[in-house]
Structure formats: structure tokens, C-alpha cells
Design a protein around this motif. Structure first.
Motif, short mmCIF file in Angstrom:
data_model
loop_
_atom_site.label_atom_id
_atom_site.label_comp_id
_atom_site.label_asym_id
_atom_site.label_seq_id
_atom_site.Cartn_x
_atom_site.Cartn_y
_atom_site.Cartn_z
N ALA A 4 0.84 -1.21 0.00
CA ALA A 4 0.00 0.00 0.00
C ALA A 4 0.87 1.25 0.00
O ALA A 4 0.55 2.24 -0.67
CB ALA A 4 -0.92 -0.01 1.21
N GLU A 5 1.96 1.23 0.75
CA GLU A 5 2.86 2.39 0.77
C GLU A 5 3.54 2.59 -0.57
O GLU A 5 3.75 3.72 -1.01
CB GLU A 5 3.90 2.20 1.88
CG GLU A 5 3.32 2.33 3.26
CD GLU A 5 4.32 2.03 4.36
OE1 GLU A 5 5.41 1.50 4.07
OE2 GLU A 5 4.01 2.34 5.52
N LYS A 6 3.88 1.51 -1.27
CA LYS A 6 4.49 1.63 -2.60
C LYS A 6 3.51 2.27 -3.58
O LYS A 6 3.87 3.20 -4.31
CB LYS A 6 4.91 0.26 -3.12
CG LYS A 6 6.14 -0.30 -2.47
CD LYS A 6 6.47 -1.66 -3.07
CE LYS A 6 7.71 -2.25 -2.44
NZ LYS A 6 8.03 -3.57 -2.99
N VAL A 7 2.28 1.78 -3.58
CA VAL A 7 1.27 2.31 -4.49
C VAL A 7 1.00 3.78 -4.17
O VAL A 7 0.93 4.63 -5.07
CB VAL A 7 -0.02 1.47 -4.42
CG1 VAL A 7 -1.15 2.13 -5.17
CG2 VAL A 7 0.23 0.07 -4.94
N THR A 8 0.88 4.09 -2.88
CA THR A 8 0.60 5.47 -2.47
C THR A 8 1.74 6.40 -2.88
O THR A 8 1.49 7.50 -3.39
CB THR A 8 0.39 5.54 -0.95
OG1 THR A 8 -0.68 4.67 -0.60
CG2 THR A 8 0.07 6.94 -0.51
N SER A 9 2.97 5.97 -2.68
CA SER A 9 4.10 6.83 -3.03
C SER A 9 4.16 7.10 -4.53
O SER A 9 4.43 8.23 -4.96
CB SER A 9 5.41 6.23 -2.53
OG SER A 9 5.68 5.01 -3.19
#
Length: 153
Positions: A4-9
Motif C-alpha cells: 500500500a505504501e508503494k502504491v501510495t508513493s
């Protein structure tokens, strides 16, 4: 959580690039006389730099899959809810109570019940923030601030 953090970034980087391109539709002006596109471009660049830093941090720490709770402490949801309500009240009452009264109580509530600071610190910082923001916006930048019913609407 890492995925989720990868997609958000990556989405934040795309959003920052979009802001940058859209801001170019307006004249940038100069440093001495900035145009309407200057601040959005500056914010887009700042957002892109922070999003790239987040992306690098997330992709580097891919192996460190540590479980982190969504709310770091027990009362996290109540603090977020109270902050949201306070900001809504700040916006709704700005014309009625005025900028100075609202900014004082905004800081006071954010520092005392939410930030759990001592009363003396909460009141001191609230007064200081009120004074500095008043001097900055009203006196130095000459932006008319809502006075409210107590200071002459």
C-alpha cells in the motif's frame, strides 16, 4: 502495508507531476513578481521531492515487514475525530468569531486535549501563534482578516 505504501508513493509522484503540468497553464511571473502559476508549481515540486523520498524509503525497506498498527495508540481515532471537528468549527465560525479568536482556540485545543501539553505551554504557544500570524498576515502582508463580533466586524 508495504504494498500500500508503494502504491501510495507512486500515486503521490503522479499527482505532483500533474500539479506541475497544470500550474504551467498560468503565467509564472518572476521571483520579484510571482504570477498565479508560481505557488502551485512550487508546491508541486515540493510534493514531488517528498513523494520521491517516500518512494525511496519504502522500496529500500521492502524486506523490513514490520507490523504497525493503523492507530498508534488507543485513543488515535478520537484524536483524529476531534481534530477534524475542531477544523470544521474553525472554518464555520471564522466570519462570526474572527480570525484571532479562532486561531487561538484552534492551537489551544490542538495542544491541550489532543497534544496533551501542559496548560502553561498550550496557552503560551496559542498566544504566540495568534500574535505572529496576526502580525504576518494583517500587518506585514496586509491581508484583511475577519475581525468577528468582538473586534469590530
Amino acid at each position: 502495508m508495504i504494498r500500500a505504501e508503494k502504491v501510495t508513493s507512486l500515486l503521490l509522484i503522479l499527482f505532483a507531476v500533474f500539479i506541475g503540468f497544470e500550474s504551467r497553464k498560468y503565467p509564472l511571473g518572476t521571483i520579484d513578481n510571482p504570477g498565479p502559476g508560481f505557488l502551485p508549481l512550487l508546491l508541486g515540486v515540493a510534493m514531488a521531492v517528498m513523494a520521491i523520498a517516500l518512494t525511496v524509503r519504502v522500496w529500500k525497506n521492502e524486506t523490513a515487514k514490520v507490523h504497525r498498527p493503523f492507530w498508534p495508540e488507543k485513543g488515535g481515532l478520537s484524536k483524529v475525530s476531534l481534530t477534524f471537528v475542531v477544523i470544521l468549527l474553525f472554518t464555520a465560525l471564522l466570519e462570526i468569531t474572527g480570525y484571532m479568536m479562532n486561531i487561538f482556540f484552534l492551537f489551544l485545543i490542538l495542544l491541550r486535549p489532543i497534544g496533551r501539553q501542559k496548560w502553561i505551554w498550550s496557552i503560551s504557544i496559542s498566544l504566540g501563534a495568534t500574535l505572529v500570524s496576526y502580525l504576518l498576515f494583517d500587518k506585514w502582508l496586509m491581508i484583511p482578516l475577519p475581525r468577528g463580533i468582538w473586534f469590530g466586524n
